[in-house]
Structure formats: structure tokens, C-alpha cells
Design a protein around this motif. Structure first.
Motif, PDB file in Angstrom:
ATOM      1  N   SER A  68      -9.714 -68.900  69.474  1.00  0.00           N
ATOM      2  CA  SER A  68      -9.088 -67.695  70.013  1.00  0.00           C
ATOM      3  C   SER A  68      -8.443 -66.914  68.880  1.00  0.00           C
ATOM      4  O   SER A  68      -7.923 -67.511  67.921  1.00  0.00           O
ATOM      5  N   ASN A  69      -8.515 -65.588  68.979  1.00  0.00           N
ATOM      6  CA  ASN A  69      -7.828 -64.683  68.045  1.00  0.00           C
ATOM      7  C   ASN A  69      -8.139 -64.983  66.581  1.00  0.00           C
ATOM      8  O   ASN A  69      -7.260 -64.895  65.715  1.00  0.00           O
ATOM      9  N   GLY A  70      -9.388 -65.338  66.299  1.00  0.00           N
ATOM     10  CA  GLY A  70      -9.788 -65.575  64.921  1.00  0.00           C
ATOM     11  C   GLY A  70      -9.470 -66.955  64.383  1.00  0.00           C
ATOM     12  O   GLY A  70      -9.704 -67.230  63.205  1.00  0.00           O
ATOM     13  N   PHE A  71      -8.947 -67.857  65.223  1.00  0.00           N
ATOM     14  CA  PHE A  71      -8.623 -69.218  64.796  1.00  0.00           C
ATOM     15  C   PHE A  71      -9.538 -70.208  65.518  1.00  0.00           C
ATOM     16  O   PHE A  71      -9.666 -70.174  66.741  1.00  0.00           O
ATOM     17  N   ILE A  72     -10.174 -71.092  64.735  1.00  0.00           N
ATOM     18  CA  ILE A  72     -11.009 -72.160  65.272  1.00  0.00           C
ATOM     19  C   ILE A  72     -10.248 -73.464  65.082  1.00  0.00           C
ATOM     20  O   ILE A  72     -10.020 -73.903  63.947  1.00  0.00           O
ATOM     21  N   ARG A  73      -9.841 -74.077  66.171  1.00  0.00           N
ATOM     22  CA  ARG A  73      -9.029 -75.296  66.100  1.00  0.00           C
ATOM     23  C   ARG A  73      -9.908 -76.518  66.337  1.00  0.00           C
ATOM     24  O   ARG A  73     -10.529 -76.638  67.385  1.00  0.00           O
ATOM     25  N   LEU A  74      -9.935 -77.412  65.348  1.00  0.00           N
ATOM     26  CA  LEU A  74     -10.765 -78.611  65.408  1.00  0.00           C
ATOM     27  C   LEU A  74      -9.884 -79.845  65.516  1.00  0.00           C
ATOM     28  O   LEU A  74      -8.835 -79.934  64.877  1.00  0.00           O
ATOM     29  N   THR A  75     -10.335 -80.805  66.316  1.00  0.00           N
ATOM     30  CA  THR A  75      -9.666 -82.102  66.403  1.00  0.00           C
ATOM     31  C   THR A  75     -10.714 -83.198  66.282  1.00  0.00           C
ATOM     32  O   THR A  75     -11.818 -83.073  66.808  1.00  0.00           O
ATOM     33  N   GLN A  76     -10.350 -84.272  65.574  1.00  0.00           N
ATOM     34  CA  GLN A  76     -11.265 -85.384  65.335  1.00  0.00           C
ATOM     35  C   GLN A  76     -10.435 -86.672  65.320  1.00  0.00           C
ATOM     36  O   GLN A  76      -9.743 -86.958  64.346  1.00  0.00           O
ATOM     37  N   PRO A  77     -10.477 -87.481  66.400  1.00  0.00           N
ATOM     38  CA  PRO A  77      -9.605 -88.650  66.484  1.00  0.00           C
ATOM     39  C   PRO A  77      -9.960 -89.771  65.516  1.00  0.00           C
ATOM     40  O   PRO A  77      -9.162 -90.667  65.289  1.00  0.00           O
ATOM     41  N   HIS A  78     -11.166 -89.733  64.937  1.00  0.00           N
ATOM     42  CA  HIS A  78     -11.598 -90.826  64.060  1.00  0.00           C
ATOM     43  C   HIS A  78     -11.203 -90.608  62.608  1.00  0.00           C
ATOM     44  O   HIS A  78     -11.401 -91.489  61.775  1.00  0.00           O
ATOM     45  N   LEU A  79     -10.671 -89.436  62.294  1.00  0.00           N
ATOM     46  CA  LEU A  79     -10.343 -89.111  60.912  1.00  0.00           C
ATOM     47  C   LEU A  79      -8.844 -88.911  60.753  1.00  0.00           C
ATOM     48  O   LEU A  79      -8.143 -88.591  61.710  1.00  0.00           O
ATOM     49  N   PRO A  80      -8.325 -89.079  59.532  1.00  0.00           N
ATOM     50  CA  PRO A  80      -6.892 -88.841  59.295  1.00  0.00           C
ATOM     51  C   PRO A  80      -6.555 -87.363  59.459  1.00  0.00           C
ATOM     52  O   PRO A  80      -7.428 -86.501  59.447  1.00  0.00           O
ATOM     53  N   THR A  81      -5.270 -87.066  59.609  1.00  0.00           N
ATOM     54  CA  THR A  81      -4.844 -85.680  59.794  1.00  0.00           C
ATOM     55  C   THR A  81      -4.937 -84.874  58.505  1.00  0.00           C
ATOM     56  O   THR A  81      -5.009 -83.647  58.539  1.00  0.00           O
ATOM     57  N   VAL A  82      -4.914 -85.553  57.367  1.00  0.00           N
ATOM     58  CA  VAL A  82      -5.090 -84.881  56.074  1.00  0.00           C
ATOM     59  C   VAL A  82      -6.495 -85.191  55.563  1.00  0.00           C
ATOM     60  O   VAL A  82      -6.825 -86.345  55.290  1.00  0.00           O
ATOM     61  N   LEU A  83      -7.318 -84.182  55.437  1.00  0.00           N
ATOM     62  CA  LEU A  83      -8.716 -84.379  55.063  1.00  0.00           C
ATOM     63  C   LEU A  83      -8.919 -84.195  53.572  1.00  0.00           C
ATOM     64  O   LEU A  83      -8.318 -83.322  52.944  1.00  0.00           O
ATOM     65  N   ARG A  84      -9.810 -84.999  53.007  1.00  0.00           N
ATOM     66  CA  ARG A  84     -10.145 -84.886  51.597  1.00  0.00           C
ATOM     67  C   ARG A  84     -11.189 -83.792  51.379  1.00  0.00           C
ATOM     68  O   ARG A  84     -11.906 -83.400  52.290  1.00  0.00           O
ATOM     69  N   GLU A  85     -11.268 -83.318  50.152  1.00  0.00           N
ATOM     70  CA  GLU A  85     -12.297 -82.347  49.803  1.00  0.00           C
ATOM     71  C   GLU A  85     -13.678 -82.973  50.017  1.00  0.00           C
ATOM     72  O   GLU A  85     -13.892 -84.156  49.728  1.00  0.00           O
ATOM     73  N   GLY A  86     -14.614 -82.193  50.531  1.00  0.00           N
ATOM     74  CA  GLY A  86     -15.972 -82.671  50.735  1.00  0.00           C
ATOM     75  C   GLY A  86     -16.246 -83.211  52.125  1.00  0.00           C
ATOM     76  O   GLY A  86     -17.394 -83.528  52.437  1.00  0.00           O
ATOM     77  N   ILE A  87     -15.217 -83.304  52.982  1.00  0.00           N
ATOM     78  CA  ILE A  87     -15.443 -83.817  54.330  1.00  0.00           C
ATOM     79  C   ILE A  87     -16.278 -82.824  55.131  1.00  0.00           C
ATOM     80  O   ILE A  87     -16.097 -81.610  55.033  1.00  0.00           O
ATOM     81  N   LEU A  88     -17.209 -83.333  55.914  1.00  0.00           N
ATOM     82  CA  LEU A  88     -18.100 -82.511  56.730  1.00  0.00           C
ATOM     83  C   LEU A  88     -17.737 -82.669  58.199  1.00  0.00           C
ATOM     84  O   LEU A  88     -17.546 -83.782  58.676  1.00  0.00           O
ATOM     85  N   LEU A  89     -17.629 -81.557  58.912  1.00  0.00           N
ATOM     86  CA  LEU A  89     -17.371 -81.591  60.349  1.00  0.00           C
ATOM     87  C   LEU A  89     -18.416 -80.756  61.077  1.00  0.00           C
ATOM     88  O   LEU A  89     -18.885 -79.729  60.551  1.00  0.00           O
ATOM     89  N   ARG A  90     -18.774 -81.219  62.271  1.00  0.00           N
ATOM     90  CA  ARG A  90     -19.702 -80.482  63.128  1.00  0.00           C
ATOM     91  C   ARG A  90     -19.002 -80.172  64.440  1.00  0.00           C
ATOM     92  O   ARG A  90     -18.192 -80.958  64.927  1.00  0.00           O
TER      93      ARG A  90
END
Length: 257
Positions: A68-90
Motif C-alpha cells: 500500500s502507498n508505495g510500500f511492499i511489506r514482506l514477512t518470512q518466519p523462517h529467516l532472522p529479522t536482520v537479513l544479510r546481503e545477498g538474501i533472495l526472497l520471492r
């Protein structure tokens, strides 16, 4: 013996139906080719064990999404809340999105761009399609965003140009019309592009001839813009580009991708 058998049966039942937390090292015995742990389910948290099957099927890469309003909010319960560089999400695109977009993951908000650093164009994030994004260099990069042909909502005028079937929803100044098309990954049509579309595709273009439309072309006077299309394909005029007036609708043109 009966007590031992009942105890073993009870342990098997618990093993089949309960979550098991192991806080020490697991030592496997027997022949190497037979060693392994079977029956491990998909991970439920960022610290859970990941099976080979789960990794190959992309369990840890599939994210839930809202937009909404230009923001795409993603949630992924299997990954930590702080993501490393190079992580791929679909994720499954929840609507037709383009222009300046931000991806929000936990407390992290970063811009979404294409590999060349430009903004996602109209038609590259379409409702119901699967998008892949990779985190890198302080932003999210949209992978595989190229499409063939014209973006949705537009028609091919020729091999080089597509034109939108409808105009912008409300009249705007010339510069605003240019910005609107730029954010869609397109441009304001030139006079010859618009005229060719009018002649060839007029019966497929909505709101045609109802009002003046901006085109990107030179006028005969300084600080004037060109408007076309009120009444017929050949009608045009130049209009002073002042802050107090000169509003008009516009259609954007796109190069086929």
C-alpha cells in the motif's frame, strides 16, 4: 518386557506428534551411508533445522506480502529479522505496481530498483505474478523484470512504440505529465507517435477527442507546449506553460521491452 514395549510405543507416539528441542550435539552411529534424521518438518522459526528438501523448494525464500502507498511489506518466519546481503526472497505480487517502491522487512526499509538502478516500470510487477528480489548494497534489486511486448494497458503503434489506451485521470501541467510518464517507465508521446496511434488505433483508445492531450513536441513560441486531439486526430494547438493554467490530460508512450 511389556512395560518396556509400552514405554517405547509412547515415545514413538510423542516423537510423531510433538516438537522436539535438542540442546546438545546429535551423534549418529552405524554405517555412514545409512546415517541421517528422517521426518523433520518444515522450519517454523529462524533457528529451526532446515532440511535439504525445504532448501531446494525455497521454503526459506517464500515471503508473505502486503502492499500500500508505495510500500511492499514482506514477512518470512523462517529467516532472522536482520537479513544479510545477498538474501533472495520471492513473493506473489498483490497488485499492479510501478515507480518508486520501498520494501519493508521487519524494521528495515529499503528502495526497490531494477538491476540497472532504474525504477520498476509499468507491467513489470503485475498482479498474481511471482517476483524475486535480492538484497544488496542497501537496496532490493528486482530480478527477471524484463517483459516482452507492451505493458498492460497499452497497445503497439508499431515495432518501436506502445501507447496507453486511456489518458491520465485528471488534467495536469505539462511538467507533471512528463513526470507521471517517467514514473511508469515510459515517456510523453511525441506528436507523430500520438497521430499515428490516433489514425491506426483510434477505435481502441478511450476518451479520445474528448479533451486536449499533451504531447512532447516543439511549439512555435517560447514557453509554450503542444496539445492535440480535441475533436479529431489532426487538431493541435500551442499553449503557454504558466503556473496558473495550461493543464491537460496525457497518454504515455512506451518502448516495447
Amino acid at each position: 518386557m511389556r512395560i518396556h514395549l509400552l514405554l517405547i510405543a509412547s515415545l514413538v507416539a510423542i516423537w510423531c506428534t510433538a516438537q522436539v528441542s535438542i540442546t546438545t550435539a546429535v551423534e549418529l552411529t552405524g554405517p555412514t551411508e545409512e546415517q541421517g534424521i528422517e521426518g523433520v518438518s518444515a522450519p517454523l522459526s529462524a533457528t529451526a533445522a532446515m532440511t535439504v528438501e525445504g532448501a531446494l523448494l525455497g521454503t526459506a525464500h517464500w515471503a508473505s506480502v502486503t502492499a500500500s502507498n508505495g510500500f511492499i511489506r514482506l514477512t518470512q518466519p523462517h529467516l532472522p529479522t536482520v537479513l544479510r546481503e545477498g538474501i533472495l526472497l520471492r513473493f506473489l505480487v498483490p497488485g499492479n505496481l510501478h515507480g518508486p517502491l520501498q520494501i519493508v522487512y521487519a524494521a528495515d526499509t529499503l528502495p526497490l530498483v531494477k538491476p540497472d538502478g532504474t525504477l520498476p516500470a509499468l507491467g513489470q510487477l503485475r498482479t498474481g505474478t511471482v517476483a524475486e528480489v535480492v538484497r544488496g548494497d542497501g537496496r532490493w534489486v528486482l530480478l527477471g523484470a524484463s517483459i516482452r511486448g507492451c505493458p498492460q494497458g497499452s497497445l503497439p503503434v508499431n515495432n518501436l512504440v506502445c501507447i496507453e489506451t486511456t489518458t491520465s485521470p485528471s488534467p495536469t501541467p505539462y511538467i507533471s505529465a512528463v513526470d507521471i510518464c517517467d514514473l511508469k517507465g515510459g515517456k510523453l508521446c511525441t506528436w507523430d507517435e500520438w497521430y499515428q496511434a490516433c489514425i491506426l488505433l483510434g477505435n481502441q483508445m478511450t476518451n479520445l477527442f474528448n479533451s486536449w492531450e499533451w504531447v512532447d513536441d516543439t511549439a512555435n513560441h517560447d514557453n509554450h507546449g503542444v496539445q492535440v486531439g480535441l475533436g479529431d486526430c489532426e487538431n493541435q494547438r500551442s499553449l503557454a506553460l504558466t503556473s496558473s493554467g495550461g493543464n491537460s490530460v496525457a497518454r504515455c508512450c512506451h518502448h516495447p521491452r
